[in-house]
Enzyme design. Structure first.
Site, PDB file in Angstrom:
ATOM      1  N   ARG A  76     -31.547 -34.935   6.047  1.00  0.00           N
ATOM      2  CA  ARG A  76     -33.177 -35.308   6.200  1.00  0.00           C
ATOM      3  C   ARG A  76     -33.435 -36.749   6.071  1.00  0.00           C
ATOM      4  O   ARG A  76     -34.261 -37.310   7.100  1.00  0.00           O
ATOM      5  CB  ARG A  76     -34.065 -34.506   5.396  1.00  0.00           C
ATOM      6  CG  ARG A  76     -35.411 -34.466   6.107  1.00  0.00           C
ATOM      7  CD  ARG A  76     -36.168 -33.078   5.773  1.00  0.00           C
ATOM      8  NE  ARG A  76     -35.570 -31.890   6.631  1.00  0.00           N
ATOM      9  CZ  ARG A  76     -35.686 -31.605   7.631  1.00  0.00           C
ATOM     10  NH1 ARG A  76     -36.378 -32.328   8.512  1.00  0.00           N
ATOM     11  NH2 ARG A  76     -35.186 -30.534   8.395  1.00  0.00           N
ATOM     12  N   HIS A 133     -31.664 -38.370   9.212  1.00  0.00           N
ATOM     13  CA  HIS A 133     -32.153 -37.770  10.436  1.00  0.00           C
ATOM     14  C   HIS A 133     -33.598 -38.512  10.757  1.00  0.00           C
ATOM     15  O   HIS A 133     -33.889 -38.728  11.735  1.00  0.00           O
ATOM     16  CB  HIS A 133     -32.805 -36.239  10.266  1.00  0.00           C
ATOM     17  CG  HIS A 133     -33.393 -35.606  11.450  1.00  0.00           C
ATOM     18  ND1 HIS A 133     -34.857 -35.655  11.078  1.00  0.00           N
ATOM     19  CD2 HIS A 133     -33.192 -35.115  12.745  1.00  0.00           C
ATOM     20  CE1 HIS A 133     -35.348 -35.017  12.367  1.00  0.00           C
ATOM     21  NE2 HIS A 133     -34.263 -34.865  13.234  1.00  0.00           N
ATOM     22  N   SER A 136     -29.923 -32.623  16.204  1.00  0.00           N
ATOM     23  CA  SER A 136     -29.708 -33.812  15.257  1.00  0.00           C
ATOM     24  C   SER A 136     -28.799 -33.295  14.259  1.00  0.00           C
ATOM     25  O   SER A 136     -28.087 -33.914  13.706  1.00  0.00           O
ATOM     26  CB  SER A 136     -30.906 -34.337  15.035  1.00  0.00           C
ATOM     27  OG  SER A 136     -31.604 -34.850  16.275  1.00  0.00           O
TER      28      SER A 136
END
Length: 206
Positions: free
Chosen positions: A36, A39, A13
């Site tokens: 992050r 994600h 990812s």
């Protein structure tokens, strides 16, 4: 066939997210946090709406390195923050949303529990705030700063929604406080947790 290993899924990812990060002006550490957040949400638009202010990352790392108490406005944010990493960093979380004192204050004052939870956090000497859901919590923190009753070291201000969310974050950006926020309506408890996790991983790893 599909990938089953959790770490392999995350790494793949992050590789995909990396491909869209070249056109940003983020520093390397800012990219870590932005990635992050992307994600966590599956939303590439975050790379265009994140605002870092007043050495947010450096101040966040310093606070975590020393060990600190962190306020969260929701149980969802509380649950999303990595507990083994918190323990390694000698940090703890506080969420007062279900505290009986908060219920009583909310009824008496005619305001949200989220705002009242901030008052309780200030009373307990907490100075790091993670707000992912409630604009009223963010507004209340900033009211207390204006009144000289609060001096936050760090604010994660990413409340989500259509009533007060964008405005509370815009207001936050007027203050000289180390902060991260998002422009507009996007955010959420999961986003707030991902930011703290990114800081934790920078300091103590996984």
């Amino acid at each position: 066939m599909y990938i089953k290993n959790p770490m392999e899924i995350e790494n793949k990812s992050m590789d995909i997210i990396d491909e869209v990060m070249n056109d940003t002006s983020f520093s390397e550490e800012e990219k870590i946090i932005a990635k992050r957040m992307i994600h966590t949400t599956g939303d590439f638009d975050y790379r265009n709406i994140i605002v870092f202010k007043n050495d947010f990352i450096e101040e966040g790392k310093k606070a975590i390195f020393k060990g600190t108490t962190i306020f969260t406005d929701t149980k969802m944010a509380y649950m999303g923050i990595n507990k083994p990493a918190l323990k390694k960093a000698n940090c703890e979380l506080k969420c007062f949303i279900d505290d009986e004192r908060v219920f009583e204050m909310s009824k008496a004052l005619g305001t949200t529990r989220s705002a009242c939870a901030v008052d309780l956090a200030i009373e307990e000497g907490i100075d790091i705030f993670v707000v992912g859901n409630a604009p009223t919590a963010l507004f209340r923190i900033l009211e207390l700063v204006k009144e000289g009753k609060a001096n936050p070291k760090l604010i994660v201000g990413v409340p989500v929604g259509f009533v007060g969310a964008a405005e509370s974050k815009e207001y936050l950006r007027e203050f000289d406080i180390p902060s991260i926020s998002t422009v507009g309506t996007k955010g959420g408890s999961n986003v707030a947790a991902s930011i703290i996790n990114a800081l934790l991983y920078m300091v103590v790893g996984r």
